[in-house]
Design a protein around this motif. Structure first.
Motif, PDB file in Angstrom:
ATOM      1  N   MET A   1       0.848  -1.186   0.000  1.00 37.93           N
ATOM      2  CA  MET A   1       0.000   0.000   0.000  1.00 37.93           C
ATOM      3  C   MET A   1       0.890   1.246   0.000  1.00 37.93           C
ATOM      4  SD  MET A   1      -2.782   1.171   2.841  1.00 37.93           S
ATOM      5  CE  MET A   1      -4.251   0.768   1.945  1.00 37.93           C
ATOM      6  N   SER A   2       0.548   2.220  -0.802  1.00 37.13           N
ATOM      7  CA  SER A   2       1.345   3.449  -0.865  1.00 37.13           C
ATOM      8  C   SER A   2       0.966   4.379   0.284  1.00 37.13           C
ATOM      9  CB  SER A   2       1.124   4.143  -2.200  1.00 37.13           C
ATOM     10  OG  SER A   2      -0.219   4.530  -2.322  1.00 37.13           O
ATOM     11  N   ASP A   3       1.920   5.242   0.628  1.00 33.86           N
ATOM     12  CA  ASP A   3       1.664   6.203   1.693  1.00 33.86           C
ATOM     13  C   ASP A   3       0.571   7.173   1.269  1.00 33.86           C
ATOM     14  OD1 ASP A   3       3.621   5.032   3.145  1.00 33.86           O
ATOM     15  OD2 ASP A   3       5.061   6.647   2.965  1.00 33.86           O
ATOM     16  N   VAL A   4      -0.245   7.551   2.217  1.00 34.41           N
ATOM     17  CA  VAL A   4      -1.312   8.513   1.979  1.00 34.41           C
ATOM     18  C   VAL A   4      -1.003   9.746   2.823  1.00 34.41           C
ATOM     19  CG1 VAL A   4      -3.775   8.963   2.237  1.00 34.41           C
ATOM     20  CG2 VAL A   4      -2.998   6.692   1.565  1.00 34.41           C
ATOM     21  N   ARG A   5      -1.216  10.880   2.225  1.00 27.18           N
ATOM     22  CA  ARG A   5      -1.022  12.152   2.938  1.00 27.18           C
ATOM     23  C   ARG A   5      -2.313  12.943   2.779  1.00 27.18           C
ATOM     24  NH1 ARG A   5       3.987  14.754   0.952  1.00 27.18           N
ATOM     25  NH2 ARG A   5       4.926  13.570   2.625  1.00 27.18           N
ATOM     26  N   HIS A   6      -2.859  13.378   3.894  1.00 23.56           N
ATOM     27  CA  HIS A   6      -4.058  14.217   3.887  1.00 23.56           C
ATOM     28  C   HIS A   6      -3.619  15.642   4.216  1.00 23.56           C
ATOM     29  CE1 HIS A   6      -6.615  10.652   3.930  1.00 23.56           C
ATOM     30  NE2 HIS A   6      -5.846  10.185   4.900  1.00 23.56           N
TER      31      HIS A   6
END
Length: 81
Positions: A1-6
């Motif tokens: 899973m790729s990193d998520v940035r909000h």
């Protein structure tokens, strides 16, 4: 899973600082969100700045809709990636 940035966009520093504190309490984040001042294009006045709260979500466990509602508490919003 790729990193998520909000990225939450908030109207002022006080709101952003409150949101950072509340994010940690509500979501139990492993690391404190980053607080970034974003001056609006062409504006020199510090009052004409938005504040960004950058939340790293490596496991992708934060629901974007919940973050939308959370940011709205401070008259802010979540940027779409």
């Amino acid at each position: 899973m790729s990193d998520v940035r909000h990225v939450l966009v908030l109207p002022d520093r006080d709101a952003a600082e409150e949101a950072v504190e509340a994010l940690g309490e509500r979501f139990g984040l492993p690391e404190e969100p980053e607080l970034v001042r974003d001056a609006l294009a062409g504006e020199d006045d510090a009052e004409d700045a938005q504040w960004l709260v950058v939340v790293e979500d490596a496991e992708g466990r934060l629901d974007p809709r919940v973050l939308d509602e959370f940011a709205a508490t401070w008259d802010g919003w979540r940027e779409e990636p």
